[in-house]
Write an enzyme that holds these catalytic residues in place. Structure first.
Site, short mmCIF file in Angstrom:
data_model
loop_
_atom_site.label_atom_id
_atom_site.label_comp_id
_atom_site.label_asym_id
_atom_site.label_seq_id
_atom_site.Cartn_x
_atom_site.Cartn_y
_atom_site.Cartn_z
N ASP A 1 0.86 -1.18 0.00
CA ASP A 1 0.00 0.00 0.00
C ASP A 1 0.90 1.23 0.00
OD1 ASP A 1 -2.19 1.73 0.42
OD2 ASP A 1 -1.78 1.74 2.56
N THR A 4 -3.29 5.74 -3.61
CA THR A 4 -2.14 6.40 -2.99
C THR A 4 -0.88 6.23 -3.83
OG1 THR A 4 -1.90 4.42 -1.66
CG2 THR A 4 -2.95 6.28 -0.62
N THR A 5 -0.79 5.08 -4.50
CA THR A 5 0.40 4.84 -5.34
C THR A 5 0.31 5.65 -6.63
OG1 THR A 5 0.39 2.60 -4.45
CG2 THR A 5 1.86 3.02 -6.28
N ASP A 23 -9.00 0.56 3.22
CA ASP A 23 -9.09 1.03 1.83
C ASP A 23 -10.42 0.62 1.22
OD1 ASP A 23 -6.67 2.09 2.11
OD2 ASP A 23 -5.61 0.84 0.66
#
Length: 556
Positions: A60, A93-94, A393
């Site tokens: 994550d 988020t990535t 998430d």
């Protein structure tokens, strides 16, 4: 006479600005490269050693960057991005970091050609507006009540995470939990407060398949007197307090001087009567379970157990709020203010169970709970932590959909469509901004390209084929299947993304890139630490005439 110096200064300034830009861009690219391999379902995991020597295994983006300790300010601000994204929408988020890194990377060429950063930023902002317009165009609305669609969506959003191997389990848990705590605000809007009303309780042991969403709450407490009080009550009447059931101690130190021995007994009797009075006020409402956030004295415990009432003390405030939401009780501050309406009758069962070597109290089978607990079981602490992160998430994605029920294609299809549309539009952009605008369009391709890289397919072939399919902004739903690396229709493969997540990703990435490009100087406000023992700075040496003789005038 002075003019040339001025020119020189200006060019130096320009030079230093470019250098700072270059350093910032390199730092941002370094951060992006760290987590580039964690994008997509076939991504790598990272093993991190945290400050306390523990191990975190995750893919994550936010969790990885949180553990990094970077010195460069630009890199720090990149890490902030992923945190913002995590707090705002919980997913992507990535992608944010990869996209921002790419935006800065394509800007580097323009900085070297002496383009002014403001021009590049203006072009980027224009590109952002057009990108959001494209998103609006290709988004499709869904029905939040249709469970299978919701399941497919949450699954595709957490399919890139470690727990995707457990199939629908996490998605089911997330949808159940968010459906329970959703509150209608009217006008078709629903508010889901994950932080307050969904508690994730991790209990090592058992199998992941044993995880479930309780229609109620559980907490790590046992009844006050286990032998005397019932540990299982069906349809309990619950009273929640946040006041101590013990004798009030004075606010300040008081000394009582007793002359007669009988007075001492009177004093003790008063204490006992005070507590008995408190308990009687509570027992008037015939509760089965009394829970307080503060202390509960032995005497109060005796009165309550005599009346067959189970009691729990020193409960966390947040847990108490959740019980109130689940059972319909109202938290009362003073026992003499209790009313019938404050008693919670919504719970179907109160039970204390032993899981592992700890006791957990369950208030479950509630009629219409507005709070819930997700019980996670699993083999090890590390596994549970990762599952919890993924569950957070998944719940965020479910919340986003409930708030704004619109979907866009996943698998890099959205980015490719945006890229193709922007490339077309770039020809109508006037002036010098045309080139950075076009570069921004190309930067969007970083996401599908990274996906292809992580699948291990031939990147150039795949990208060329995809660009061909998207050439005029058509085939908006064609993207990469992250598991096989094949080019596929995202609608058929059910690879979707929430509209909120995508829009937030684009906005955060481009705005951050603009911010970093606008920086032309980094000034450190940190004082340099002196070496130990250095003490005060040495006094300046004042030369006297006597020293002049000893000085060598000519060098050796």
């Amino acid at each position: 006479m002075h003019a040339p110096v001025l020119v020189l200064k200006d060019s130096l300034k320009r030079e230093s600005g470019t250098k700072v830009h270059h350093a910032n861009i390199q730092a941002s690219k370094a951060v992006a490269d760290i987590i580039r391999t964690t994008l997509g379902p076939r991504s790598m995991l990272k093993m991190l050693l945290d400050a306390s020597g523990g191990i975190v295994v995750t893919n994550d983006g936010n969790s990885i960057l949180r553990e990094l300790d970077l010195a460069h300010p630009a890199a720090k601000s990149m890490i902030e991005l992923s945190r913002t994204q995590d707090e705002e929408v919980g997913d992507g988020t990535t992608s944010v970091i990869v996209l921002a890194g790419e935006m800065l990377h394509v800007a580097e060429a323009f900085i070297e050609k002496n383009y002014h950063p403001t021009v590049i930023c203006r072009a980027y902002n224009k590109a952002l507006e057009d990108a959001i317009a494209v998103l609006d165009k290709i988004a499709m609305s869904i029905d939040v009540k249709d469970r299978s669609t919701m399941l497919g969506l949450v699954k595709s959003c957490i399919g890139t995470k470690f727990t995707s191997q457990f199939g629908d389990l996490i998605a089911d848990l997330a949808i159940d939990a968010t459906t329970i705590v959703g509150v209608d605000l009217g006008q078709g809007l629903r508010e889901v407060d994950i932080k307050k009303y969904i508690k994730v309780e991790k209990v090592p042991g058992g199998q992941l398949e044993d995880s479930k969403v309780l229609k109620g709450v559980m907490f790590n407490k046992d009844v006050v007197a286990p032998g005397k009080m019932k540990r299982k009550i069906v349809n309990p009447r619950i009273i929640l307090l946040d006041c101590p059931l013990e004798y009030k101690k004075g606010e300040n130190q008081t000394n009582a001087e007793l002359v007669r021995e009988e007075d001492w007994e009177v004093l003790l009797k008063m204490e006992e009567e005070y507590i008995e009075n408190l308990c009687m006020q509570i027992l008037k409402f015939k509760p089965d379970l009394v829970i307080t956030e503060k202390g509960l004295s032995d005497l109060a415990c005796h009165y309550l157990s005599k009346a067959g009432v189970s009691a729990i003390r020193r409960l966390r405030k947040t847990d108490n709020n959740r019980i109130a939401k689940a059972s319909g009780a109202v938290i009362v501050n003073r026992p003499d203010e209790l009313q019938e309406s404050d008693v919670g009758t919504g719970a179907g069962l109160f039970e204390v169970k032993k899981i592992g070597d700890e006791f957990f109290a369950f208030v479950v089978d509630c009629k219409d709970p507005k709070a819930c607990t997700v019980l996670l079981r699993g083999a090890s602490k590390d596994l549970l932590n990762e599952v919890e992160r993924n569950l957070q998430d998944a719940m965020s994605v479910a919340r986003n959909i409930i708030k704004n029920p619109k979907l866009v294609p996943g698998g890099g299809a959205t980015e490719l469509t945006v890229s193709a549309t922007l490339k077309q539009k770039s020809s109508s952009v006037e002036g010098i901004e045309k080139w950075p605008y076009e570069a921004a369009a190309i930067a969007f391709e970083a996401i599908p390209r990274t996906l292809a890289q992580n699948c291990g397919v031939n990147v150039i072939r795949t990208m060329t084929a995809l660009q061909g399919k998207h050439a005029n902004g058509e085939n908006a739903w064609t993207g990469i299947d992250g598991n096989t690396g094949a080019i596929a229709d995202m609608k058929e493969r059910k690879i979707w993304d929430a509209y909120n997540v995508k829009a937030q990703t684009f906005k955060t990435a481009i705005e951050a890139a603009c911010m970093l490009l606008r920086i032309d100087d980094i000034v450190s406000g940190i004082k340099k630490k002196q070496a130990p023992g250095a003490g005060q700075a040495p006094k300046p040496k004042v030369e006297t005439e006597a020293d002049a003789d000893g000085e060598q005038i000519l060098p050796d």
